[in-house]
Design an enzyme around this catalytic site. Structure first.
Site, PDB file in Angstrom:
ATOM      1  N   HIS A 178       0.868  -1.181   0.000  1.00 28.12           N
ATOM      2  CA  HIS A 178       0.000   0.000   0.000  1.00 28.12           C
ATOM      3  C   HIS A 178       0.901   1.227   0.000  1.00 28.12           C
ATOM      4  O   HIS A 178       1.681   1.443   0.932  1.00 28.12           O
ATOM      5  CB  HIS A 178      -0.926   0.013   1.212  1.00 28.12           C
ATOM      6  CG  HIS A 178      -1.874   1.172   1.218  1.00 28.12           C
ATOM      7  ND1 HIS A 178      -3.152   1.092   0.690  1.00 28.12           N
ATOM      8  CD2 HIS A 178      -1.737   2.449   1.667  1.00 28.12           C
ATOM      9  CE1 HIS A 178      -3.749   2.256   0.828  1.00 28.12           C
ATOM     10  NE2 HIS A 178      -2.905   3.105   1.409  1.00 28.12           N
ATOM     11  N   CYS A 179       0.789   2.024  -1.044  1.00 19.91           N
ATOM     12  CA  CYS A 179       1.663   3.184  -1.207  1.00 19.91           C
ATOM     13  C   CYS A 179       0.952   4.431  -0.691  1.00 19.91           C
ATOM     14  O   CYS A 179      -0.074   4.840  -1.254  1.00 19.91           O
ATOM     15  CB  CYS A 179       2.041   3.363  -2.677  1.00 19.91           C
ATOM     16  SG  CYS A 179       3.144   4.763  -2.959  1.00 19.91           S
ATOM     17  N   PRO A 180       1.451   5.061   0.355  1.00 18.69           N
ATOM     18  CA  PRO A 180       0.792   6.277   0.861  1.00 18.69           C
ATOM     19  C   PRO A 180       0.964   7.471  -0.066  1.00 18.69           C
ATOM     20  O   PRO A 180       0.171   8.412  -0.002  1.00 18.69           O
ATOM     21  CB  PRO A 180       1.489   6.505   2.210  1.00 18.69           C
ATOM     22  CG  PRO A 180       2.822   5.861   2.072  1.00 18.69           C
ATOM     23  CD  PRO A 180       2.624   4.682   1.175  1.00 18.69           C
ATOM     24  N   GLY A 183      -1.835   6.958  -2.401  1.00 17.06           N
ATOM     25  CA  GLY A 183      -3.101   6.763  -1.700  1.00 17.06           C
ATOM     26  C   GLY A 183      -3.885   5.571  -2.182  1.00 17.06           C
ATOM     27  O   GLY A 183      -5.121   5.621  -2.228  1.00 17.06           O
ATOM     28  N   GLN A 184      -3.213   4.479  -2.530  1.00 16.82           N
ATOM     29  CA  GLN A 184      -3.903   3.324  -3.088  1.00 16.82           C
ATOM     30  C   GLN A 184      -3.041   2.084  -2.891  1.00 16.82           C
ATOM     31  O   GLN A 184      -1.814   2.163  -2.749  1.00 16.82           O
ATOM     32  CB  GLN A 184      -4.182   3.535  -4.581  1.00 16.82           C
ATOM     33  CG  GLN A 184      -4.919   2.417  -5.274  1.00 16.82           C
ATOM     34  CD  GLN A 184      -6.315   2.194  -4.737  1.00 16.82           C
ATOM     35  OE1 GLN A 184      -6.480   1.614  -3.658  1.00 16.82           O
ATOM     36  NE2 GLN A 184      -7.323   2.660  -5.462  1.00 16.82           N
TER      37      GLN A 184
END
Length: 443
Positions: A178-180, A183-184
């Protein structure tokens, strides 16, 4: 007798229908009526856009615009054009990564049917072994055994390379991480765009970094000065050089790391969780085939139609028992009786107050309308007295069948129901409009 009307089919435009994204149980955020699906941390996307667009804007105004006069023909204009086009391309990849379904597996409405018994097979005479889903199943893939786990949230067995994201609250196919910054979740359906976004961002940093030094070199040649004095004449170039140099270490290192993952056909989750070598990794198809699978294979369609219409779940109507109506609290007590649990009499106070005095003991918790029903038979009264004299703590017994897959009433409840039916037949002439509700607990 209260009859529940059958459910009616409604058109797609009726007020009782909702779209899938409106009833979605995950933590995703939707835009444009479900056309774009983002993670719950979509606000970080605005920060990422600013970190890309603001430096490029400064570069075009203070560096590239002044380089137009230093290059003949259209070379100077092309410096600005390439920077703008490259930035737009980078932002499009960012939107494709962040605003699409990463490969969410739809969750089940009900858990799958249990296949094995969990518990002691030598249960007592009055007890049935409980059915329970196995937590882990073994599947074969390319001759290697994989253990797939059951997801309690999505109520499904996660396929290989699938994991549940605790941030988005979804199971994602080929879950990478999950890549902050976008945002996805990064999964099967957006990993390609994620890598292209990271790689293009690295190239954009190199492009801005290089032409800032070109501009400083032009100042040194035109004014015959040193490097430090030339840098002082263009502070914007100094800021951009420092910013792009630091950024290149992050996005450039991430690009190199994912090039390694693609060449070995691993995910970030697998790389940190497991340790594959060249012989034990069942997904490794060779460097060339691994790159073909990542960049040239067909992206599978989404398993979720977020704009599809779903019918709103209607509220449960009150059920009827013996010609009368039963409140939801009374229904709860009956359900607990059928499941072999002690009925919660305290929750039935409001429902019983309309028919009788709730201050009496359990022997008199009988619902009689306007006193029309005569005195109870000795058999029923003896049964109620026997149940009320028992201690308050009872073991919970389940009547769930071993293989039937349905709830069956215990023999004690069936016997009591037969006695009540005989009593209603005998007193039917005088109590046709009244309802009798008696509560019992299985022994």
């Amino acid at each position: 007798m209260y009859v529940v009307p059958p459910p009616q089919r409604s058109d797609s435009g009726s007020n009782g229908d909702l779209r899938v994204y409106q009833t979605w149980k995950g933590s995703n955020i939707f835009f444009l009526q479900g056309r774009f699906v983002f993670g719950p941390d979509v606000r970080s996307l605005a920060l990422t856009i600013c970190l890309i667009a603001v430096p490029v804007t400064i570069f075009c105004i203070f560096v590239a615009r002044k380089l137009i006069d230093d290059f003949s023909d259209s070379w100077g204009v092309s410096i600005v054009a390439v920077a703008v086009v490259f930035t737009i391309y980078d932002l499009i990849l960012l939107l494709l990564t962040s605003g699409r379904d990463p490969g969410i597996i739809p969750r089940n409405a009900h858990p799958p049917e249990p296949e094995t018994l969990d518990g002691n097979m030598d249960a007592g005479a009055g007890q049935t072994p409980q059915l329970r889903l196995p937590r882990i199943k073994e599947v074969q893939l390319n001759g290697i055994t994989f253990k797939v786990k059951y997801c309690d949230t999505c109520m499904l067995y996660r396929p290989p390379r699938c994991s549940h994201c605790s941030i988005c609250n979804n199971c994602v196919e080929r879950f990478d991480h999950h890549c902050p910054w976008v945002g996805q979740c990064i999964g099967m359906r957006n990993y390609r765009f994620f890598f292209m976004f990271v790689f293009s961002t690295t190239l954009l940093c190199i492009y801005v970094f290089a032409f800032c030094w070109v501009y400083i070199r032009k100042i040194m040649e035109s004014e015959h000065t040193t490097t430090w004095k030339a840098m002082l004449k263009t502070p914007a170039s100094i800021v951009l050089i420092i910013y792009t140099f630091i950024s290149m270490w992050f996005v450039g290192g991430l690009t190199v790391f994912h090039l390694y993952l693609i060449s070995t056909n691993q995910t970030t989750y697998e790389n940190f969780r497991y340790r594959y070598d060249r012989r034990s990794n069942p997904h490794n198809k060779g460097v060339v085939n691994n790159f073909k699978e990542t960049f040239f294979s067909t992206i599978p369609p989404s398993k979720n139609d977020f704009r599809a219409m779903v019918q709103r779940e209607p509220p449960l109507p009150p059920r009827s028992v013996a010609g009368g109506f039963m409140s939801p609290n009374m229904g709860k007590a009956n359900d607990e009786i059928e499941m072999g649990r002690k009925a919660v009499w305290a929750d039935m106070g409001p429902a019983m107050s309309d028919h009788g005095d709730g201050k009496h003991g359990n022997n008199e918790r009988l619902h009689v309308k306007d006193g029309e029903l005569g005195e109870l038979s000795p058999d029923i009264r003896a049964t109620v007295d026997e149940q009320s004299d028992r201690p308050s703590m009872h073991p919970r017994r389940s009547s769930w069948g071993r293989k039937s897959g349905s709830w069956d009433m215990s023999p004690e409840v069936m016997a009591l129901a037969a006695r009540v039916g005989e009593q209603n037949q005998n007193g039917g002439g005088s109590s046709s409009g009244s309802g009798l509700v008696t509560e019992n607990r299985p022994t």
